[in-house]
Motif scaffolding. Sequence first.
Motif, PDB file in Angstrom:
ATOM      1  N   MET A   1       0.842  -1.183   0.000  1.00 41.40           N
ATOM      2  CA  MET A   1       0.000   0.000   0.000  1.00 41.40           C
ATOM      3  C   MET A   1       0.886   1.244   0.000  1.00 41.40           C
ATOM      4  O   MET A   1       1.887   1.291   0.677  1.00 41.40           O
ATOM      5  CB  MET A   1      -0.884  -0.007   1.236  1.00 41.40           C
ATOM      6  N   ALA A   2       0.474   2.256  -0.719  1.00 38.13           N
ATOM      7  CA  ALA A   2       1.216   3.509  -0.799  1.00 38.13           C
ATOM      8  C   ALA A   2       0.734   4.484   0.255  1.00 38.13           C
ATOM      9  O   ALA A   2      -0.427   4.449   0.666  1.00 38.13           O
ATOM     10  CB  ALA A   2       1.058   4.118  -2.190  1.00 38.13           C
ATOM     11  N   ALA A   3       1.625   5.355   0.669  1.00 40.69           N
ATOM     12  CA  ALA A   3       1.296   6.340   1.703  1.00 40.69           C
ATOM     13  C   ALA A   3       0.183   7.277   1.251  1.00 40.69           C
ATOM     14  O   ALA A   3      -0.596   7.751   2.068  1.00 40.69           O
ATOM     15  CB  ALA A   3       2.534   7.146   2.085  1.00 40.69           C
ATOM     16  N   ASP A   4       0.066   7.549  -0.060  1.00 36.04           N
ATOM     17  CA  ASP A   4      -0.977   8.471  -0.482  1.00 36.04           C
ATOM     18  C   ASP A   4      -2.353   7.811  -0.546  1.00 36.04           C
ATOM     19  O   ASP A   4      -3.343   8.473  -0.786  1.00 36.04           O
ATOM     20  CB  ASP A   4      -0.651   9.202  -1.791  1.00 36.04           C
ATOM     21  N   ASP A   5      -2.447   6.501  -0.314  1.00 36.84           N
ATOM     22  CA  ASP A   5      -3.745   5.822  -0.212  1.00 36.84           C
ATOM     23  C   ASP A   5      -4.311   5.906   1.203  1.00 36.84           C
ATOM     24  O   ASP A   5      -5.371   5.364   1.476  1.00 36.84           O
ATOM     25  CB  ASP A   5      -3.604   4.341  -0.587  1.00 36.84           C
ATOM     26  N   VAL A   6      -3.589   6.574   2.073  1.00 36.58           N
ATOM     27  CA  VAL A   6      -3.958   6.678   3.486  1.00 36.58           C
ATOM     28  C   VAL A   6      -4.571   8.048   3.724  1.00 36.58           C
ATOM     29  O   VAL A   6      -4.083   9.047   3.206  1.00 36.58           O
ATOM     30  CB  VAL A   6      -2.689   6.488   4.352  1.00 36.58           C
ATOM     31  N   ARG A   7      -5.648   8.096   4.507  1.00 40.46           N
ATOM     32  CA  ARG A   7      -6.265   9.390   4.816  1.00 40.46           C
ATOM     33  C   ARG A   7      -5.779   9.884   6.173  1.00 40.46           C
ATOM     34  O   ARG A   7      -5.663   9.113   7.116  1.00 40.46           O
ATOM     35  CB  ARG A   7      -7.785   9.318   4.739  1.00 40.46           C
ATOM     36  N   LEU A   8      -5.486  11.174   6.237  1.00 39.42           N
ATOM     37  CA  LEU A   8      -5.022  11.813   7.464  1.00 39.42           C
ATOM     38  C   LEU A   8      -6.168  12.605   8.070  1.00 39.42           C
ATOM     39  O   LEU A   8      -6.801  13.403   7.368  1.00 39.42           O
ATOM     40  CB  LEU A   8      -3.845  12.749   7.175  1.00 39.42           C
ATOM     41  N   VAL A   9      -6.422  12.368   9.357  1.00 42.07           N
ATOM     42  CA  VAL A   9      -7.492  13.075  10.066  1.00 42.07           C
ATOM     43  C   VAL A   9      -7.012  13.420  11.470  1.00 42.07           C
ATOM     44  O   VAL A   9      -6.149  12.753  12.033  1.00 42.07           O
ATOM     45  CB  VAL A   9      -8.789  12.244  10.145  1.00 42.07           C
ATOM     46  N   SER A  10      -7.606  14.445  12.040  1.00 41.96           N
ATOM     47  CA  SER A  10      -7.300  14.788  13.430  1.00 41.96           C
ATOM     48  C   SER A  10      -7.910  13.754  14.356  1.00 41.96           C
ATOM     49  O   SER A  10      -8.973  13.208  14.081  1.00 41.96           O
ATOM     50  CB  SER A  10      -7.863  16.170  13.775  1.00 41.96           C
ATOM     51  N   SER A  11      -7.231  13.512  15.465  1.00 43.77           N
ATOM     52  CA  SER A  11      -7.735  12.567  16.461  1.00 43.77           C
ATOM     53  C   SER A  11      -8.961  13.134  17.153  1.00 43.77           C
ATOM     54  O   SER A  11      -9.202  14.343  17.142  1.00 43.77           O
ATOM     55  CB  SER A  11      -6.649  12.267  17.498  1.00 43.77           C
ATOM     56  N   GLY A  12      -9.702  12.233  17.771  1.00 45.68           N
ATOM     57  CA  GLY A  12     -10.883  12.638  18.519  1.00 45.68           C
ATOM     58  C   GLY A  12     -11.142  11.670  19.655  1.00 45.68           C
ATOM     59  O   GLY A  12     -10.407  10.692  19.840  1.00 45.68           O
ATOM     60  N   THR A  61     -10.094   0.799   8.054  1.00 47.21           N
ATOM     61  CA  THR A  61     -10.370   0.888   9.493  1.00 47.21           C
ATOM     62  C   THR A  61      -9.118   0.647  10.327  1.00 47.21           C
ATOM     63  O   THR A  61      -9.201   0.567  11.544  1.00 47.21           O
ATOM     64  CB  THR A  61     -11.446  -0.133   9.905  1.00 47.21           C
ATOM     65  N   ARG A  62      -7.956   0.526   9.692  1.00 45.58           N
ATOM     66  CA  ARG A  62      -6.707   0.255  10.409  1.00 45.58           C
ATOM     67  C   ARG A  62      -5.926   1.546  10.589  1.00 45.58           C
ATOM     68  O   ARG A  62      -5.630   2.251   9.617  1.00 45.58           O
ATOM     69  CB  ARG A  62      -5.870  -0.762   9.634  1.00 45.58           C
ATOM     70  N   LEU A  63      -5.569   1.842  11.843  1.00 40.33           N
ATOM     71  CA  LEU A  63      -4.688   2.977  12.115  1.00 40.33           C
ATOM     72  C   LEU A  63      -3.267   2.553  11.768  1.00 40.33           C
ATOM     73  O   LEU A  63      -2.746   1.594  12.326  1.00 40.33           O
ATOM     74  CB  LEU A  63      -4.775   3.383  13.592  1.00 40.33           C
ATOM     75  N   VAL A  64      -2.650   3.260  10.829  1.00 38.79           N
ATOM     76  CA  VAL A  64      -1.318   2.877  10.358  1.00 38.79           C
ATOM     77  C   VAL A  64      -0.250   3.927  10.649  1.00 38.79           C
ATOM     78  O   VAL A  64       0.922   3.711  10.379  1.00 38.79           O
ATOM     79  CB  VAL A  64      -1.327   2.526   8.852  1.00 38.79           C
ATOM     80  N   GLY A  65      -0.660   5.062  11.214  1.00 34.89           N
ATOM     81  CA  GLY A  65       0.323   6.083  11.547  1.00 34.89           C
ATOM     82  C   GLY A  65      -0.270   7.128  12.465  1.00 34.89           C
ATOM     83  O   GLY A  65      -1.490   7.307  12.519  1.00 34.89           O
ATOM     84  N   MET A  66       0.618   7.783  13.205  1.00 36.30           N
ATOM     85  CA  MET A  66       0.180   8.874  14.081  1.00 36.30           C
ATOM     86  C   MET A  66       1.301   9.859  14.291  1.00 36.30           C
ATOM     87  O   MET A  66       2.475   9.522  14.216  1.00 36.30           O
ATOM     88  CB  MET A  66      -0.314   8.336  15.422  1.00 36.30           C
ATOM     89  N   LEU A  67       0.887  11.088  14.526  1.00 35.42           N
ATOM     90  CA  LEU A  67       1.806  12.185  14.800  1.00 35.42           C
ATOM     91  C   LEU A  67       1.237  12.957  15.978  1.00 35.42           C
ATOM     92  O   LEU A  67       0.105  13.418  15.918  1.00 35.42           O
ATOM     93  CB  LEU A  67       1.897  13.096  13.571  1.00 35.42           C
ATOM     94  N   LEU A  68       2.009  13.055  17.047  1.00 36.85           N
ATOM     95  CA  LEU A  68       1.606  13.800  18.247  1.00 36.85           C
ATOM     96  C   LEU A  68       2.515  15.012  18.363  1.00 36.85           C
ATOM     97  O   LEU A  68       3.738  14.879  18.406  1.00 36.85           O
ATOM     98  CB  LEU A  68       1.721  12.917  19.488  1.00 36.85           C
TER      99      LEU A  68
END
Length: 153
Positions: A1-12, A61-68
């Motif tokens: 899977m490519a990184a641009d196939d991943v959606r980035l959203v703010s946590s909640g 539905t899989r979390l594959v990355g995070m930035l804090l």
Amino acid sequence: MAADDVRLVSSGPGDGAAVLALARESFAPYVERMGKRPAPMDVDYEPLAAAGRMLLAWSGTRLVGMLLTAMRPTALFLDTIAVAPEMQRTGLGARLMSAAEVRARSAGLARIELYTNALMSENLAYYPRLGYEEVGRRVDEGFDRVFFAKQLD
């Protein structure tokens, strides 16, 4: 899977458990090398997630990355970045690091600061490739840390 196939959203609210699972999975390879669990493996992420402090990378539905991150008076502090093992070396880490730069600029900050463990040799090589300069080394909160900073254009 490519990184641009991943959606980035703010946590909640409710994202903390998935973030903790990702952190534990991502940092697990360092436990033996460090002789103890890296700090991100034991954080209570739920209050941070509820406050929207993280940028999350989802593949379905899989979390594959995070930035804090955290805003400081003179810099954006990049507290933790984690990428699922199957997404490492796909460009997702670089995409998250770029998002940190966007956050810093949006807040009117021209500097990003971060640290990594001195035994995480992969990070010691990676951050300079992204333009970060080592600015110090010291034991901090019981960990041997290397501090980096990047001045943004």
